[in-house]
Design a protein around this motif. Structure first.
Motif, mmCIF file in Angstrom:
data_model
loop_
_atom_site.group_PDB
_atom_site.id
_atom_site.type_symbol
_atom_site.label_atom_id
_atom_site.label_comp_id
_atom_site.label_asym_id
_atom_site.label_seq_id
_atom_site.Cartn_x
_atom_site.Cartn_y
_atom_site.Cartn_z
ATOM 1 N N LEU A 37 0.850 -1.180 0.000
ATOM 2 C CA LEU A 37 0.000 0.000 0.000
ATOM 3 C C LEU A 37 0.897 1.246 0.000
ATOM 4 N N ALA A 38 0.761 2.081 -1.031
ATOM 5 C CA ALA A 38 1.571 3.299 -1.165
ATOM 6 C C ALA A 38 0.641 4.462 -1.433
ATOM 7 N N THR A 39 0.149 5.059 -0.380
ATOM 8 C CA THR A 39 -0.782 6.173 -0.517
ATOM 9 C C THR A 39 -0.099 7.500 -0.203
ATOM 10 N N VAL A 40 1.226 7.532 -0.392
ATOM 11 C CA VAL A 40 1.953 8.779 -0.193
ATOM 12 C C VAL A 40 1.492 9.780 -1.242
ATOM 13 N N ALA A 41 1.775 11.051 -0.998
ATOM 14 C CA ALA A 41 1.378 12.097 -1.934
ATOM 15 C C ALA A 41 2.011 11.856 -3.294
ATOM 16 N N SER A 42 1.288 12.230 -4.333
ATOM 17 C CA SER A 42 1.823 12.096 -5.683
ATOM 18 C C SER A 42 3.073 12.960 -5.828
ATOM 19 N N PRO A 43 3.974 12.590 -6.736
ATOM 20 C CA PRO A 43 5.177 13.393 -6.943
ATOM 21 C C PRO A 43 4.803 14.732 -7.570
ATOM 22 N N THR A 44 5.734 15.663 -7.527
ATOM 23 C CA THR A 44 5.515 16.967 -8.143
ATOM 24 C C THR A 44 6.728 17.332 -8.987
ATOM 25 N N VAL A 45 6.504 18.205 -9.967
ATOM 26 C CA VAL A 45 7.605 18.713 -10.788
ATOM 27 C C VAL A 45 7.270 20.141 -11.197
ATOM 28 N N THR A 46 8.277 21.009 -11.160
ATOM 29 C CA THR A 46 8.128 22.383 -11.631
ATOM 30 C C THR A 46 9.249 22.681 -12.621
ATOM 31 N N ILE A 47 9.054 23.724 -13.420
ATOM 32 C CA ILE A 47 10.051 24.149 -14.397
ATOM 33 C C ILE A 47 10.426 25.592 -14.084
ATOM 34 N N ALA A 48 11.722 25.842 -13.894
ATOM 35 C CA ALA A 48 12.194 27.186 -13.594
ATOM 36 C C ALA A 48 12.197 28.043 -14.855
ATOM 37 N N LEU A 49 12.301 29.366 -14.678
ATOM 38 C CA LEU A 49 12.425 30.272 -15.814
ATOM 39 C C LEU A 49 13.592 29.824 -16.689
#
Length: 244
Positions: A37-49
């Motif tokens: 069971l892996a109910t950790v928060a989904s990953p995130t990604v951002t892109i810098a200027l």
């Protein structure tokens, strides 16, 4: 056939066993089904200027364009794809997560960056963690401005000769320019007998620039050959060739 709904909690390894009893009191049990069971928060990604200002000029394109951003939920040194879409052309580049698992880097190689069409390109990324959780898609709009400005210098006083009367009246300088807005200014340089002096040129709405060598400087010019030169830089950092 049978079905049931259960509420699960607690990340980690679990098992499910089904057990039934028939009318005669015999009990049967299933083989355990083991799952994680892996109910950790989904990953995130951002892109810098991109390049610090979301503008790619000619010099930056020729050097190769670095891409970067932040990421969560991915292991150190893992990789994913970053996509650049430009004028209908889509290319993917490998991004690598840093040792802290907090950021990523990739590069648009110069051969691709210099081929980008002027206008707007889009950088996008989406990541998936080891448990199959997927991030939202991150996008960044980038202005591609790789066409440099131009500048020319017209014949000085109509014949490239400054005589006594023209010098005492002040010598007008003029020419054409592209890539600069109306009322923009730049420096025009006059080099004479080892002395270099700069004058402010102003661009009009038609792309014509004007400047003046004031009479005090013009009458002090040494007989012989002087050189007028100019180079302009547009708002995106692109430079013209030097006009002389």
């Amino acid at each position: 056939a049978w079905s049931a709904s259960v509420t699960l909690s607690g990340n980690g390894t679990h098992s499910i066993v089904a057990q039934d009893t028939d009318a005669a009191g015999n009990i049967g049990a299933s083989t355990p089904v083991i799952f994680n069971l892996a109910t950790v928060a989904s990953p995130t990604v951002t892109i810098a200027l991109v390049d610090g200002n979301d503008v790619i000029n000619a010099t930056e394109a020729q050097a190769g364009v670095p891409l970067s951003g932040t990421v969560t939920g991915l292991a150190a040194n893992s990789t994913f794809e970053v996509t650049v879409t430009d004028n209908g052309v889509i290319k993917d580049y490998v991004a690598t997560v840093n040792a802290a698992g907090t950021g990523w880097t990739a590069t648009i190689p110069s051969v691709d960056a210099t081929a980008l069409a002027n206008g707007t390109a889009t950088v996008s990324a989406q990541v998936t963690d080891a448990n199959g959780n997927t991030s939202a898609v991150a996008t960044q709009a980038v202005t591609v401005a790789e066409s440099g400005p131009t500048v020319t210098i017209a014949l000085v006083d109509g014949n490239n000769v400054i005589n006594f009367a023209e010098a005492h009246a002040g010598v007008p300088l003029t020419g054409t320019v592209t890539g600069l807005a109306a009322n923009a200014t730049f420096q025009v340089t006059v080099t004479d007998n080892g002395v270099t002096t700069s004058y402010t040129a102003t661009v009009d709405a038609a792309g014509v620039w004007t400047a003046t060598i004031p009479s005090t400087d013009a009458v002090a010019l040494a007989h012989g050959t002087a050189t007028v030169s100019a180079q302009v830089t547009d708002i995106n950092g692109n430079q013209s060739a030097v006009a002389t």
